[in-house]
Enzyme design. Structure first.
Site, PDB file in Angstrom:
ATOM      1  N   TYR A 112     -40.272   7.242  56.277  1.00 64.76           N
ATOM      2  CA  TYR A 112     -39.500   7.163  57.528  1.00 64.76           C
ATOM      3  C   TYR A 112     -40.464   7.158  58.702  1.00 64.76           C
ATOM      4  O   TYR A 112     -41.420   7.945  58.723  1.00 64.76           O
ATOM      5  CB  TYR A 112     -38.531   8.349  57.664  1.00 64.76           C
ATOM      6  CG  TYR A 112     -37.109   7.933  57.385  1.00 64.76           C
ATOM      7  CD1 TYR A 112     -36.517   6.952  58.173  1.00 64.76           C
ATOM      8  CD2 TYR A 112     -36.369   8.492  56.356  1.00 64.76           C
ATOM      9  CE1 TYR A 112     -35.211   6.540  57.926  1.00 64.76           C
ATOM     10  CE2 TYR A 112     -35.076   8.085  56.104  1.00 64.76           C
ATOM     11  CZ  TYR A 112     -34.503   7.089  56.899  1.00 64.76           C
ATOM     12  OH  TYR A 112     -33.217   6.677  56.651  1.00 64.76           O
ATOM     13  N   GLU A 138     -39.314   6.425  62.387  1.00 68.85           N
ATOM     14  CA  GLU A 138     -38.639   6.070  63.639  1.00 68.85           C
ATOM     15  C   GLU A 138     -39.610   6.132  64.794  1.00 68.85           C
ATOM     16  O   GLU A 138     -40.406   7.083  64.909  1.00 68.85           O
ATOM     17  CB  GLU A 138     -37.478   7.029  63.933  1.00 68.85           C
ATOM     18  CG  GLU A 138     -36.155   6.566  63.372  1.00 68.85           C
ATOM     19  CD  GLU A 138     -35.760   7.352  62.147  1.00 68.85           C
ATOM     20  OE1 GLU A 138     -36.679   7.758  61.395  1.00 68.85           O
ATOM     21  OE2 GLU A 138     -34.557   7.562  61.952  1.00 68.85           O
ATOM     22  N   ASP A 189     -34.161 -19.178  69.366  1.00 73.47           N
ATOM     23  CA  ASP A 189     -34.040 -18.665  68.003  1.00 73.47           C
ATOM     24  C   ASP A 189     -34.744 -19.681  67.102  1.00 73.47           C
ATOM     25  O   ASP A 189     -34.199 -20.741  66.804  1.00 73.47           O
ATOM     26  CB  ASP A 189     -32.547 -18.546  67.655  1.00 73.47           C
ATOM     27  CG  ASP A 189     -32.325 -18.062  66.225  1.00 73.47           C
ATOM     28  OD1 ASP A 189     -33.275 -18.117  65.420  1.00 73.47           O
ATOM     29  OD2 ASP A 189     -31.191 -17.656  65.919  1.00 73.47           O
ATOM     30  N   THR A 242     -36.590 -15.218  61.925  1.00 65.22           N
ATOM     31  CA  THR A 242     -36.698 -14.538  60.638  1.00 65.22           C
ATOM     32  C   THR A 242     -38.105 -14.808  60.113  1.00 65.22           C
ATOM     33  O   THR A 242     -38.829 -15.641  60.658  1.00 65.22           O
ATOM     34  CB  THR A 242     -35.668 -15.074  59.627  1.00 65.22           C
ATOM     35  OG1 THR A 242     -35.770 -16.494  59.587  1.00 65.22           O
ATOM     36  CG2 THR A 242     -34.263 -14.677  60.005  1.00 65.22           C
ATOM     37  N   LYS A 263     -37.908 -17.844  56.018  1.00 66.32           N
ATOM     38  CA  LYS A 263     -37.484 -19.253  55.809  1.00 66.32           C
ATOM     39  C   LYS A 263     -38.747 -20.112  55.690  1.00 66.32           C
ATOM     40  O   LYS A 263     -39.500 -19.923  54.740  1.00 66.32           O
ATOM     41  CB  LYS A 263     -36.565 -19.678  56.957  1.00 66.32           C
ATOM     42  CG  LYS A 263     -35.273 -18.866  57.016  1.00 66.32           C
ATOM     43  CD  LYS A 263     -34.318 -19.408  58.046  1.00 66.32           C
ATOM     44  CE  LYS A 263     -32.990 -18.702  58.019  1.00 66.32           C
ATOM     45  NZ  LYS A 263     -32.933 -17.499  58.874  1.00 66.32           N
ATOM     46  N   ARG A 293     -38.635 -10.637  53.812  1.00 67.33           N
ATOM     47  CA  ARG A 293     -37.239 -10.840  54.223  1.00 67.33           C
ATOM     48  C   ARG A 293     -36.984 -10.023  55.482  1.00 67.33           C
ATOM     49  O   ARG A 293     -36.840  -8.789  55.418  1.00 67.33           O
ATOM     50  CB  ARG A 293     -36.329 -10.348  53.099  1.00 67.33           C
ATOM     51  CG  ARG A 293     -34.873 -10.502  53.354  1.00 67.33           C
ATOM     52  CD  ARG A 293     -34.378 -11.704  52.638  1.00 67.33           C
ATOM     53  NE  ARG A 293     -33.115 -12.152  53.164  1.00 67.33           N
ATOM     54  CZ  ARG A 293     -32.501 -13.220  52.707  1.00 67.33           C
ATOM     55  NH1 ARG A 293     -33.012 -13.932  51.761  1.00 67.33           N
ATOM     56  NH2 ARG A 293     -31.354 -13.583  53.220  1.00 67.33           N
TER      57      ARG A 293
HETATM   58  N1  DSN Z   1     -28.087 -18.095  56.741  1.00 69.43           N
HETATM   59  C1  DSN Z   1     -29.125 -18.780  57.476  1.00 69.43           C
HETATM   60  C2  DSN Z   1     -29.074 -20.249  57.302  1.00 69.43           C
HETATM   61  O1  DSN Z   1     -28.730 -20.642  56.212  1.00 69.43           O
HETATM   62  O2  DSN Z   1     -29.400 -21.012  58.179  1.00 69.43           O
HETATM   63  C3  DSN Z   1     -29.130 -18.430  58.901  1.00 69.43           C
HETATM   64  O3  DSN Z   1     -28.916 -17.094  59.090  1.00 69.43           O
END
Ligand code: DSN
Length: 411
Positions: free
Chosen positions: A53, A55, A199, A225, A228, A234
């Site tokens: 932990y 924080e 984004d 994120t 991807k 993740r």
């Molecule tokens: N679920 C993702 C996508 O497939 O684009 C975005 O959050």
């Protein structure tokens, strides 16, 4: 993955993991938001750091024993700043959605106006869909794709910004295959007194490798994120200018989250290191080349591609001229071992549960080592299955052969 210890305690969960491993290994995963994290990333995600932990932020924690996790969070932030040439990076958001939420919470009051891309034209749920907190809390106004070019039309964005005076303009998408003109967006934001947020979740890997222009010099906030095209842990992260850094930090913790996921933050640090390598640049170039070749070959077979092609890792295929819905195409392709997702197309008539399109991306197959030749084969597989479902079995066999030649994880 070594799941022998899981098998002893919980054979059911162990079996499910093995089944999923087999599904991934023996199938062509074309979901545009997925990737196969390296074994090193997975090892870090499964490390003892999950126990801690912490924080707060490095050197300002609410728990003792943070000496090592402080070091790893500093490392993740430093590498991310270098990778994206950023003034400030917060690596604690658990996901892209929570990264977006943190920026909204830091800058908006309920009811404030935000301008973003509409979900059915390629935006994200957190860009103001009524089903998401974003659409419930704020007054989102949406731009879409030009009916003529099926690309973002900055004149439309400028007109909407002038009319609605949004507090934030959001650029970035989940299903848009073209280069986004971040400089053009930022000019509109400046002119209308709006903050500018990007984004970049889908294209973060491309941006890191400089195969897509970076939003960082132009935006007040960039959210993303890490799993991807970036092919890392993740999770999520937020880039901002120094001017906004304090309010972002405060909003992520204690505003929205409690304990940061230190195992994930350590894996993000490793992912940023991977993304700083020259092989990562070659990988991203191949991702884009593969998407281009796949799109061109699908077009040759008579498929209509939204916006006429692709400049990035993804393609939205409009099936409305094929007498098959996106949902049905997803189902029959899955039977042949090809995983895609149904996707709305601009001016969708069938709704989000059925849809008229599918979305595909090349980042994971490129991670497996596939190139242009394989993309041509895959365009044939997709055509054969959609043209006649009686081809499912023969295509499935070819898919299995291809997967065997390009193992997901080298043994
Ligand atoms: N679920 C993702 C996508 O497939 O684009 C975005 O959050």
């Amino acid at each position: 993955m070594d799941i022998a210890c899981v098998e002893k305690i919980d054979p059911k969960v162990a079996r499910i993991i093995k089944d999923e491993e087999q599904r991934q290994e023996n199938g062509l995963e074309l979901i545009a938001s997925e990737n196969n994290a390296s074994s090193a990333i997975m090892a870090v995600q499964g490390s003892v750091l999950t126990n801690k932990y912490a924080e707060g932020y490095p050197s300002k924690r609410y728990y003792g024993g943070c000496i090592h996790v402080d070091e790893v969070e500093e490392l993740a932030m430093k590498r991310a700043r270098k990778l994206f040439n950023a003034e400030y990076v917060n690596v604690q958001p658990h996901s892209g959605s929570s990264a977006n939420m943190a920026v909204y919470f830091a800058c908006l009051k309920p009811g404030d106006t935000v301008l973003a891309m509409s979900l059915s034209h390629g935006g994200h749920l957190t860009h103001g869909s009524n089903a998401s907190f974003s659409g419930k809390l704020y007054n989102f106004v949406h731009y879409g794709l030009s009916p003529r070019t099926e690309m973002i039309d900055l004149n439309e964005v400028a007109d909407l910004a002038k009319k609605h005076k949004p507090k934030i303009i959001v650029a970035g998408a989940s299903a848009y295959s073209r280069i986004i003109d971040f400089k053009g967006f930022s000019k509109i934001a400046k002119k209308t007194g709006a903050l500018f947020m990007v984004d970049m979740a889908h294209i973060a890997g491309l941006v890191a490798a400089k195969v897509h222009p970076s939003p960082v010099p132009f935006a007040d906030f960039v959210t993303s994120t890490t799993h991807k095209t970036l092919r890392s842990a993740r999770g999520g992260f937020i880039i901002s200018t120094l001017e906004h850094s304090k309010k972002i930090a405060k909003q992520v913790f204690p505003g929205m989250q409690g304990g940061p996921l230190m195992h994930i933050i350590a894996a993000k640090a490793l992912g940023f290191k991977q993304a700083l390598s020259s092989s990562f640049v070659l990988y991203q170039k191949q991702v884009v080349k593969n998407a281009y070749v796949l799109a061109e070959n699908l077009i040759k077979k008579g498929f209509r591609i939204v916006s006429g092609g692709t400049d990035n890792h993804l393609i939205v295929i409009d099936l409305s001229n094929q007498s098959i819905s996106g949902k049905h195409a997803e189902e029959i392709l899955e039977k042949a071992g090809i995983t895609v997702n149904k996707n709305t197309i601009p001016n969708e008539k069938k709704g989000p549960d059925i849809t008229s399109g599918i979305r595909v991306g090349t980042q994971l197959l490129t991670s497996r080592g596939m190139g242009e030749e394989e993309m041509i084969q895959i365009s044939e597989f997709i055509y054969d299955v959609i043209d006649n479902p009686l081809n499912i079995n023969s295509v499935h066999k070819k898919v299995m052969d291809l997967c065997e030649r390009f193992p997901l994880y080298k043994k």
